[in-house]
Enzyme design. Structure first.
Site, PDB file in Angstrom:
ATOM      1  N   ASN A 175     -41.790 -41.818   5.489  1.00 30.72           N
ATOM      2  CA  ASN A 175     -42.508 -41.307   6.652  1.00 30.72           C
ATOM      3  C   ASN A 175     -41.677 -41.484   7.917  1.00 30.72           C
ATOM      4  OD1 ASN A 175     -43.884 -44.330   6.302  1.00 30.72           O
ATOM      5  ND2 ASN A 175     -43.560 -43.789   8.443  1.00 30.72           N
TER       6      ASN A 175
ATOM      7  N   LYS B 145     -46.359 -41.125  10.706  1.00 20.04           N
ATOM      8  CA  LYS B 145     -47.251 -42.225  11.075  1.00 20.04           C
ATOM      9  C   LYS B 145     -47.228 -42.386  12.589  1.00 20.04           C
ATOM     10  CE  LYS B 145     -46.263 -46.680  10.217  1.00 20.04           C
ATOM     11  NZ  LYS B 145     -46.156 -47.955   9.466  1.00 20.04           N
TER      12      LYS B 145
ATOM     13  N   LYS C  70     -48.385 -44.567  15.876  1.00 20.09           N
ATOM     14  CA  LYS C  70     -48.853 -45.858  16.343  1.00 20.09           C
ATOM     15  C   LYS C  70     -50.028 -45.658  17.298  1.00 20.09           C
ATOM     16  CE  LYS C  70     -45.846 -48.779  14.495  1.00 20.09           C
ATOM     17  NZ  LYS C  70     -46.235 -49.944  13.665  1.00 20.09           N
TER      18      LYS C  70
ATOM     19  N   ASP D 238     -51.692 -54.165   5.914  1.00 16.11           N
ATOM     20  CA  ASP D 238     -50.286 -54.535   6.034  1.00 16.11           C
ATOM     21  C   ASP D 238     -50.190 -55.993   6.464  1.00 16.11           C
ATOM     22  OD1 ASP D 238     -47.588 -54.738   6.524  1.00 16.11           O
ATOM     23  OD2 ASP D 238     -47.508 -53.196   8.065  1.00 16.11           O
TER      24      ASP D 238
ATOM     25  N   LYS E  93     -44.212 -55.324   1.960  1.00 18.77           N
ATOM     26  CA  LYS E  93     -42.919 -55.639   2.568  1.00 18.77           C
ATOM     27  C   LYS E  93     -42.234 -56.694   1.703  1.00 18.77           C
ATOM     28  CE  LYS E  93     -43.831 -54.633   7.454  1.00 18.77           C
ATOM     29  NZ  LYS E  93     -44.996 -53.759   7.354  1.00 18.77           N
TER      30      LYS E  93
END
Length: 342
Positions: A119, A146, A148, A228, A251
């Site tokens: 992305n 994406k 923010k 996340d 991650k």
């Protein structure tokens, strides 16, 4: 084993809950195993992993533990996630080199994977500029953008997302990432306001610790939820048990290595949750390891791996460039990174 400190300057500040970060400090690790030398990277990030000093301490303890026992025990006893990530990547690199396969194949992939979708990320700006940046990303070949959100009012963010959707059309996958900026009432208003924009998901609408509240948001079914930052506060098992997410953003640096990230992806899929792989704005070694993790996940959606542009320079040549919305997966033995090759 060798430990080499490094500093990578960022092209722009990285905003975190603890303030802006202007550089990434970490350690390049080399381990000799199975007559091969593997390379790993530990790049701690405040709020996600241990501190830089704790990371160094953990790395310095690992060789002694490995000599007394073995590297498997050293991995098991290293609780600092960034340090364990470096050890796990270096060992996985050496083992894959010894087998003569790319790292993603040794992580369990049965398929030949040349590219993984990624992305584009669009930061905070007014509606016109946000839409322009998104349209530029689509023109460059990105099929997923994406945006923010959370720095402005919910109404302002809704205006921004509407402008983006109108600019990129209905076929582009659109995500919004709040980085835990909202309280419960704001999150509910945001999801209601965003419902008509066809978002794939809203990422981390509430603070990391509020996993049960995310479950309540998800149960409303307005917009799918991705978590996340919550994976830094709770284990993958705990998060999945609460039914709080439709997507998990994994991650590898924060989870403690590519092996743990791949296992988390399996757990997510078994629970009916879709895994997405991302980085903590790492150097080329860790970033490439994350690419291999994504390549080992069948039918992985667009991942947050197009992060090399955050760095003014890197440790060596990037073997996983981005083009037309996809990142290349190295096919050489092991990780595919040569830190001594500029």
């Amino acid at each position: 084993m060798s430990i080499e400190p490094f500093t990578l300057q960022l092209t722009r500040p990285l905003e975190t809950a603890r303030g802006p970060i202007h550089q990434r400090d970490g350690f390049l690790v080399r381990i000799e195993y199975a007559e091969e030398t593997g390379v790993g990277e530990a790049t701690p990030l405040p709020g996600w992993t241990e501190s830089l000093s704790d990371c160094r301490d953990a790395l310095e303890r690992a060789p002694e533990l490995a000599r007394e026992e073995d590297w498997g025990v050293a991995l098991g006893e290293t609780n600092a996630p960034a340090a364990r990530h470096a050890l796990a990547v270096a060992l996985a690199d050496a083992k894959a080199r010894a087998r003569g396969v790319p790292l993603y194949r040794s992580l369990g992939s049965d398929e030949l994977v040349h590219r993984v979708p990624v992305n584009a990320t669009v930061g905070d700006a007014d509606p016109a500029e946000t839409a322009e940046r998104a349209a530029e990303a689509v023109a460059d070949g990105f099929g997923c953008v994406k945006v923010k959100v959370g720095a402005r009012s919910v109404t302002a963010d809704a205006d921004r997302l509407q402008a983006v959707r109108e600019a990129v059309g209905p076929d582009v996958t659109l995500r919004a990432d709040a980085n835990g900026a909202w309280d419960r009432a704001e999150a509910e208003r945001a999801l209601d306001s965003f419902a008509s924009f066809g978002l794939q998901y809203v990422e981390q609408p509430l603070p990391a610790s509020e996993v049960p509240a995310h479950a309540a948001l998800r149960s409303a079914g307005t917009v799918p939820i991705a978590l996340d930052e919550s994976l830094s506060a709770r284990s993958v098992t705990d998060v999945l048990a609460t039914d709080a997410a439709d997507y998990l953003v994994l991650k590898p640096m924060a989870l403690g290595g590519p092996d743990r990230a791949r296992q988390a992806a399996r757990q997510a899929r078994q629970a009916g949750v879709t895994p997405v792989v991302s980085t903590t704005i790492d150097g080329v070694v860790a970033r490439t390891a994350a690419v291999h993790v994504a390549a080992a996940i069948p039918d992985v959606p667009a991942c947050g791996l197009a992060t090399a542009a955050w760095l003014e320079s890197d440790m060596c040549r990037d073997p996983a460039p981005v083009a037309a919305g996809e990142i290349e997966v190295p096919q050489t033995d092991g990780l595919g990174v040569s830190p001594d090759e500029q």
